[in-house]
Motif scaffolding. Structure first.
Motif, PDB file in Angstrom:
ATOM      1  N   SER A  50       0.820  -1.219   0.000  1.00 57.22           N
ATOM      2  CA  SER A  50       0.000   0.000   0.000  1.00 57.22           C
ATOM      3  C   SER A  50       0.853   1.268   0.000  1.00 57.22           C
ATOM      4  CB  SER A  50      -0.968  -0.003   1.179  1.00 57.22           C
ATOM      5  OG  SER A  50      -0.266  -0.039   2.393  1.00 57.22           O
ATOM      6  N   TYR A  51       2.173   1.140   0.117  1.00 58.77           N
ATOM      7  CA  TYR A  51       3.070   2.292   0.119  1.00 58.77           C
ATOM      8  C   TYR A  51       3.965   2.358  -1.118  1.00 58.77           C
ATOM      9  CZ  TYR A  51       1.520   3.147   4.812  1.00 58.77           C
ATOM     10  OH  TYR A  51       0.729   3.418   5.901  1.00 58.77           O
ATOM     11  N   PHE A  52       3.825   1.434  -2.052  1.00 58.13           N
ATOM     12  CA  PHE A  52       4.634   1.482  -3.275  1.00 58.13           C
ATOM     13  C   PHE A  52       4.338   2.785  -4.013  1.00 58.13           C
ATOM     14  CE2 PHE A  52       6.089  -3.014  -4.506  1.00 58.13           C
ATOM     15  CZ  PHE A  52       6.357  -3.338  -3.200  1.00 58.13           C
ATOM     16  N   SER A  53       5.322   3.333  -4.713  1.00 60.18           N
ATOM     17  CA  SER A  53       5.163   4.629  -5.369  1.00 60.18           C
ATOM     18  C   SER A  53       4.139   4.609  -6.493  1.00 60.18           C
ATOM     19  CB  SER A  53       6.505   5.134  -5.900  1.00 60.18           C
ATOM     20  OG  SER A  53       7.009   4.231  -6.861  1.00 60.18           O
ATOM     21  N   SER A  54       3.977   3.469  -7.129  1.00 56.72           N
ATOM     22  CA  SER A  54       2.985   3.338  -8.199  1.00 56.72           C
ATOM     23  C   SER A  54       2.102   2.133  -7.886  1.00 56.72           C
ATOM     24  CB  SER A  54       3.666   3.130  -9.549  1.00 56.72           C
ATOM     25  OG  SER A  54       4.476   4.230  -9.863  1.00 56.72           O
ATOM     26  N   LYS A  55       0.799   2.342  -7.927  1.00 52.13           N
ATOM     27  CA  LYS A  55      -0.137   1.249  -7.652  1.00 52.13           C
ATOM     28  C   LYS A  55       0.074   0.095  -8.627  1.00 52.13           C
ATOM     29  CE  LYS A  55      -3.693   4.307  -5.828  1.00 52.13           C
ATOM     30  NZ  LYS A  55      -5.050   4.828  -6.027  1.00 52.13           N
ATOM     31  N   THR A  56       0.506   0.427  -9.809  1.00 53.73           N
ATOM     32  CA  THR A  56       0.726  -0.568 -10.853  1.00 53.73           C
ATOM     33  C   THR A  56       1.734  -1.628 -10.433  1.00 53.73           C
ATOM     34  OG1 THR A  56       0.358   1.233 -12.410  1.00 53.73           O
ATOM     35  CG2 THR A  56       1.285  -0.791 -13.307  1.00 53.73           C
ATOM     36  N   HIS A  57       2.750  -1.234  -9.670  1.00 58.75           N
ATOM     37  CA  HIS A  57       3.824  -2.146  -9.275  1.00 58.75           C
ATOM     38  C   HIS A  57       3.549  -2.863  -7.958  1.00 58.75           C
ATOM     39  CE1 HIS A  57       6.080   0.954 -11.733  1.00 58.75           C
ATOM     40  NE2 HIS A  57       6.052  -0.147 -12.459  1.00 58.75           N
ATOM     41  N   ALA A  58       2.437  -2.599  -7.334  1.00 50.78           N
ATOM     42  CA  ALA A  58       2.155  -3.139  -6.009  1.00 50.78           C
ATOM     43  C   ALA A  58       1.583  -4.552  -6.087  1.00 50.78           C
ATOM     44  CB  ALA A  58       1.205  -2.208  -5.256  1.00 50.78           C
ATOM     45  N   VAL A  59       2.431  -5.479  -6.491  1.00 49.50           N
ATOM     46  CA  VAL A  59       2.053  -6.886  -6.586  1.00 49.50           C
ATOM     47  C   VAL A  59       3.132  -7.692  -5.869  1.00 49.50           C
ATOM     48  CG1 VAL A  59       1.607  -8.830  -8.131  1.00 49.50           C
ATOM     49  CG2 VAL A  59       0.921  -6.526  -8.804  1.00 49.50           C
ATOM     50  N   GLY A  60       2.724  -8.548  -4.969  1.00 48.03           N
ATOM     51  CA  GLY A  60       3.673  -9.389  -4.251  1.00 48.03           C
ATOM     52  C   GLY A  60       3.342 -10.854  -4.476  1.00 48.03           C
ATOM     53  N   VAL A  61       4.370 -11.671  -4.487  1.00 45.32           N
ATOM     54  CA  VAL A  61       4.198 -13.113  -4.638  1.00 45.32           C
ATOM     55  C   VAL A  61       5.016 -13.785  -3.557  1.00 45.32           C
ATOM     56  CG1 VAL A  61       4.522 -15.093  -6.167  1.00 45.32           C
ATOM     57  CG2 VAL A  61       3.941 -12.867  -7.143  1.00 45.32           C
ATOM     58  N   ARG A  62       4.421 -14.785  -2.931  1.00 50.17           N
ATOM     59  CA  ARG A  62       5.171 -15.536  -1.930  1.00 50.17           C
ATOM     60  C   ARG A  62       4.898 -17.017  -2.114  1.00 50.17           C
ATOM     61  NH1 ARG A  62       2.859 -15.965   3.943  1.00 50.17           N
ATOM     62  NH2 ARG A  62       0.753 -16.603   3.465  1.00 50.17           N
ATOM     63  N   LEU A  63       5.824 -17.817  -1.637  1.00 46.58           N
ATOM     64  CA  LEU A  63       5.679 -19.263  -1.683  1.00 46.58           C
ATOM     65  C   LEU A  63       4.936 -19.685  -0.429  1.00 46.58           C
ATOM     66  CD1 LEU A  63       6.410 -21.731  -3.369  1.00 46.58           C
ATOM     67  CD2 LEU A  63       8.518 -21.911  -2.050  1.00 46.58           C
ATOM     68  N   ALA A  64       3.732 -20.193  -0.596  1.00 46.30           N
ATOM     69  CA  ALA A  64       2.910 -20.617   0.537  1.00 46.30           C
ATOM     70  C   ALA A  64       3.394 -21.973   1.054  1.00 46.30           C
ATOM     71  CB  ALA A  64       1.445 -20.701   0.108  1.00 46.30           C
ATOM     72  N   GLY A  65       2.946 -22.348   2.227  1.00 44.87           N
ATOM     73  CA  GLY A  65       3.328 -23.612   2.835  1.00 44.87           C
ATOM     74  C   GLY A  65       2.954 -24.825   1.999  1.00 44.87           C
ATOM     75  N   THR A  66       2.010 -24.662   1.099  1.00 41.15           N
ATOM     76  CA  THR A  66       1.565 -25.760   0.239  1.00 41.15           C
ATOM     77  C   THR A  66       2.470 -25.954  -0.975  1.00 41.15           C
ATOM     78  OG1 THR A  66       0.176 -24.279  -1.057  1.00 41.15           O
ATOM     79  CG2 THR A  66      -0.850 -25.351   0.852  1.00 41.15           C
ATOM     80  N   GLY A  67       3.434 -25.030  -1.153  1.00 44.69           N
ATOM     81  CA  GLY A  67       4.291 -25.091  -2.326  1.00 44.69           C
ATOM     82  C   GLY A  67       3.736 -24.294  -3.498  1.00 44.69           C
ATOM     83  N   GLU A  68       2.562 -23.716  -3.331  1.00 44.86           N
ATOM     84  CA  GLU A  68       1.928 -22.898  -4.370  1.00 44.86           C
ATOM     85  C   GLU A  68       2.344 -21.439  -4.202  1.00 44.86           C
ATOM     86  OE1 GLU A  68       0.014 -26.032  -6.081  1.00 44.86           O
ATOM     87  OE2 GLU A  68      -0.391 -23.982  -6.750  1.00 44.86           O
ATOM     88  N   PHE A  69       2.334 -20.690  -5.293  1.00 43.44           N
ATOM     89  CA  PHE A  69       2.581 -19.256  -5.209  1.00 43.44           C
ATOM     90  C   PHE A  69       1.295 -18.554  -4.799  1.00 43.44           C
ATOM     91  CE2 PHE A  69       6.814 -18.896  -6.487  1.00 43.44           C
ATOM     92  CZ  PHE A  69       7.067 -19.830  -7.480  1.00 43.44           C
TER      93      PHE A  69
END
Length: 126
Positions: free
Chosen positions: A60-79
């Motif tokens: 919510s603090y990224f300079s451009s809303k367009t770039h505010a996407v995060g990806v993480r590896l969940a415990g299930t092995g899925e993104f």
């Protein structure tokens, strides 16, 4: 090239993503946002940034809303994908500012770099 700031660790932009997924061909930036509040005032002339409660909160603090996407590896092995609330614009070929804090300079720099690479995008001015 960004200045080196205390508490900020540089990482390779694509190698970490390939370790997570060998089939990943997209260039990506993997960043730990937990210490941003420590170096942000030095880099941005004393302006403050809150300590983030989570990586999702940092979006919510990224300079451009367009770039505010995060990806993480969940415990299930899925993104697991996390986005800023207005993230439908992420794939709309528009760079949209996020005015929650004064990130005008960063937004304009990122928009100029993106426009050089993809001339067809539009940039929403600050």
């Amino acid at each position: 090239m960004l200045p080196t700031c205390p508490g900020r660790r540089r990482t390779s932009s694509s190698r970490p993503a390939r370790r997570i997924s060998p089939s990943c061909r997209l260039r990506s930036e993997i960043r730990n946002q937990a210490r941003v509040h420590l170096w942000y005032p030095e880099r941005f002339f004393g302006r403050q940034c809150p300590a983030y409660r989570s990586s999702s909160h940092s979006l919510s603090y990224f300079s451009s809303k367009t770039h505010a996407v995060g990806v993480r590896l969940a415990g299930t092995g899925e993104f697991e994908v996390t986005r800023h609330s207005a993230s439908t614009i992420s794939f709309s070929f528009r760079i949209v500012p996020n005015r929650v804090i004064d990130n005008r300079v960063t937004h304009e720099e990122k928009a100029a770099r993106a426009k050089q690479r993809w001339p067809e995008i539009s940039v929403v001015p600050w």
